[in-house]
Design an enzyme around this catalytic site. Structure first.
Site, PDB file in Angstrom:
ATOM      1  N   SER A 142     -13.696  12.803 -93.142  1.00  0.00           N
ATOM      2  CA  SER A 142     -13.246  11.993 -91.997  1.00  0.00           C
ATOM      3  C   SER A 142     -12.115  11.095 -92.446  1.00  0.00           C
ATOM      4  O   SER A 142     -11.979  10.788 -93.637  1.00  0.00           O
ATOM      5  CB  SER A 142     -14.399  11.122 -91.496  1.00  0.00           C
ATOM      6  OG  SER A 142     -13.922  10.111 -90.630  1.00  0.00           O
ATOM      7  N   TYR A 155     -21.849   5.847 -92.549  1.00  0.00           N
ATOM      8  CA  TYR A 155     -20.997   6.983 -92.186  1.00  0.00           C
ATOM      9  C   TYR A 155     -19.777   7.030 -93.113  1.00  0.00           C
ATOM     10  O   TYR A 155     -19.456   8.065 -93.693  1.00  0.00           O
ATOM     11  CB  TYR A 155     -20.564   6.845 -90.725  1.00  0.00           C
ATOM     12  CG  TYR A 155     -19.724   7.999 -90.211  1.00  0.00           C
ATOM     13  CD1 TYR A 155     -20.324   9.143 -89.700  1.00  0.00           C
ATOM     14  CD2 TYR A 155     -18.330   7.944 -90.232  1.00  0.00           C
ATOM     15  CE1 TYR A 155     -19.561  10.213 -89.226  1.00  0.00           C
ATOM     16  CE2 TYR A 155     -17.556   8.995 -89.767  1.00  0.00           C
ATOM     17  CZ  TYR A 155     -18.172  10.122 -89.255  1.00  0.00           C
ATOM     18  OH  TYR A 155     -17.416  11.173 -88.787  1.00  0.00           O
TER      19      TYR A 155
HETATM   20  P1  NAI Z   1     -20.819  16.734 -82.176  1.00  0.00           P
HETATM   21  O1  NAI Z   1     -21.904  15.736 -82.025  1.00  0.00           O
HETATM   22  O2  NAI Z   1     -20.105  17.264 -80.982  1.00  0.00           O
HETATM   23  O3  NAI Z   1     -21.356  17.980 -83.039  1.00  0.00           O
HETATM   24  C1  NAI Z   1     -22.203  17.827 -84.150  1.00  0.00           C
HETATM   25  C2  NAI Z   1     -23.153  19.001 -84.213  1.00  0.00           C
HETATM   26  O4  NAI Z   1     -23.947  18.866 -85.408  1.00  0.00           O
HETATM   27  C3  NAI Z   1     -24.132  19.043 -83.030  1.00  0.00           C
HETATM   28  O5  NAI Z   1     -24.191  20.346 -82.485  1.00  0.00           O
HETATM   29  C4  NAI Z   1     -25.457  18.642 -83.663  1.00  0.00           C
HETATM   30  O6  NAI Z   1     -26.594  19.230 -83.022  1.00  0.00           O
HETATM   31  C5  NAI Z   1     -25.280  19.163 -85.092  1.00  0.00           C
HETATM   32  N1  NAI Z   1     -26.186  18.524 -86.034  1.00  0.00           N
HETATM   33  C6  NAI Z   1     -26.530  17.212 -86.101  1.00  0.00           C
HETATM   34  N2  NAI Z   1     -27.421  17.031 -87.081  1.00  0.00           N
HETATM   35  C7  NAI Z   1     -27.635  18.240 -87.649  1.00  0.00           C
HETATM   36  C8  NAI Z   1     -28.457  18.687 -88.715  1.00  0.00           C
HETATM   37  N3  NAI Z   1     -29.270  17.850 -89.391  1.00  0.00           N
HETATM   38  N4  NAI Z   1     -28.436  20.000 -89.032  1.00  0.00           N
HETATM   39  C9  NAI Z   1     -27.642  20.867 -88.345  1.00  0.00           C
HETATM   40  N5  NAI Z   1     -26.862  20.501 -87.332  1.00  0.00           N
HETATM   41  C10 NAI Z   1     -26.862  19.196 -86.985  1.00  0.00           C
HETATM   42  O7  NAI Z   1     -19.777  16.027 -83.164  1.00  0.00           O
HETATM   43  P2  NAI Z   1     -18.338  16.443 -83.724  1.00  0.00           P
HETATM   44  O8  NAI Z   1     -17.416  15.354 -83.355  1.00  0.00           O
HETATM   45  O9  NAI Z   1     -18.002  17.829 -83.411  1.00  0.00           O
HETATM   46  O10 NAI Z   1     -18.625  16.282 -85.285  1.00  0.00           O
HETATM   47  C11 NAI Z   1     -18.593  17.346 -86.207  1.00  0.00           C
HETATM   48  C12 NAI Z   1     -18.233  16.801 -87.567  1.00  0.00           C
HETATM   49  O11 NAI Z   1     -16.936  16.222 -87.506  1.00  0.00           O
HETATM   50  C13 NAI Z   1     -19.151  15.702 -88.094  1.00  0.00           C
HETATM   51  O12 NAI Z   1     -19.393  15.888 -89.473  1.00  0.00           O
HETATM   52  C14 NAI Z   1     -18.349  14.442 -87.874  1.00  0.00           C
HETATM   53  O13 NAI Z   1     -18.712  13.414 -88.747  1.00  0.00           O
HETATM   54  C15 NAI Z   1     -16.954  14.963 -88.149  1.00  0.00           C
HETATM   55  N6  NAI Z   1     -15.894  14.113 -87.610  1.00  0.00           N
HETATM   56  C16 NAI Z   1     -15.801  13.911 -86.260  1.00  0.00           C
HETATM   57  C17 NAI Z   1     -14.794  13.090 -85.757  1.00  0.00           C
HETATM   58  C18 NAI Z   1     -14.652  12.818 -84.298  1.00  0.00           C
HETATM   59  O14 NAI Z   1     -13.839  11.940 -83.943  1.00  0.00           O
HETATM   60  N7  NAI Z   1     -15.337  13.503 -83.422  1.00  0.00           N
HETATM   61  C19 NAI Z   1     -13.839  12.431 -86.665  1.00  0.00           C
HETATM   62  C20 NAI Z   1     -14.031  12.737 -88.049  1.00  0.00           C
HETATM   63  C21 NAI Z   1     -15.035  13.555 -88.495  1.00  0.00           C
END
Ligand code: NAI
Length: 254
Positions: A142, A155
């Protein structure tokens, strides 16, 4: 097609950045194994990829549990014949909280998914890559590994550690035809940000603040992030290992 006949695992593939990447990988010719704790959305994503003519399967996986990650990689190898790339993307946010109010349980849960989950994915993917003769890893770090976004100490610590882990593994396995890189997204328009309490109560104002601190003046899209993951997962980046690629609209440059 940049991933023709490659076998790819994407964790956290039921939503946001993971879902966009699973779709992108399938369009690029990969056999995609989607992993998530959300079985309903994960299975719907697989169905949609298959309807579009792609190859995919879903494995319910909690990445914070090593035995489940090991079983995930074993399924990819058994059903698709091996593993070529993994996107360790599953992650959870810490609700905005003063650091002195963050409990041990909250800290552990964020580290458990974001850091330990990434480590388990790397560990078992590398074992599979050695059986295959090589492979690529993309970890989702991130912008908060490089810039203070405030109010989310566990985080930020987890994402900084993901960058360190990425560099360690890139060097350790560089002689095994294994490349290990990370992406460092800024503010991306996904469910994670929509859950942000601050945003839910005052979306217009918070979005305006994000735009102001982002030189390109908007949030990124999951599809834009997926393109960067594709670059690092494929031979397009064949001389790149151990980096964290910012996709932040210029945020860290300010
Ligand atoms: P999101 O919440 O849309 O997707 C995250 C997914 O991970 C969900 O489908 C959830 O069910 C799954 N998940 C959560 N815990 C889990 C576990 N223990 N085992 C397996 N799956 C699990 O979020 P997003 O934004 O797509 O995030 C994806 C990645 O991107 C994360 O690592 C987040 O930290 C990173 N990220 C996101 C940013 C943003 O602005 N959205 C910025 C920087 C990094």
């Amino acid at each position: 097609m940049l991933l023709k006949d490659k076998v790819a695992v994407v964790t956290g593939a039921a939503s946001g950045i993971g879902l966009a990447t699973a779709n992108c990988f399938a369009q690029e010719g990969a056999y995609v194994v989607l992993a998530d704790i959300d079985e309903l959305a994960g299975r719907a994503a697989v169905e949609s990829i298959q309807k579009a003519g792609g190859e995919a399967l879903f494995v319910k996986t909690d990445v914070s549990k090593e035995s489940e990650v090991e079983a995930l990689i074993a399924t990819a190898e058994r059903d698709f014949g091996g593993l070529d790339t993994i996107f360790n993307n599953a992650g959870i946010e810490q609700p905005v909280t003063p650091s002195t109010e963050v409990s041990e349980d909250l800290f552990d849960s964020i580290i458990g998914v974001n850091l330990k989950g990434t480590f388990f994915g790397c560990k078992h993917a590398i074992r599979a890559f050695k059986r295959r003769g090589g492979g690529t890893i993309v970890n989702n770090s991130s912008v908060s590994a490089f810039a203070n976004v405030g109010g989310n100490i566990s985080y930020a610590a987890s994402k900084g550690a993901v960058m360190s882990l990425t560099r360690v593994l890139a060097i350790e396995y560089s002689k095994d035809n294994i490349r290990v890189n990370a992406i460092c997204p800024g503010v991306i328009d996904t469910a994670m940000n929509q859950r942000n309490a601050d945003l839910a109560s005052n979306r217009a104002e918070v979005e305006e603040r994000w735009k102001t601190i982002t030189p390109l003046g908007r949030m990124g899209t999951p599809e834009e992030v997926a393109q960067t993951v594709l670059y690092l997962a494929s031979d397009m980046s064949s001389f790149t290992t151990g980096v964290g690629l910012l996709i932040d609209g210029g945020r860290v440059a300010t």
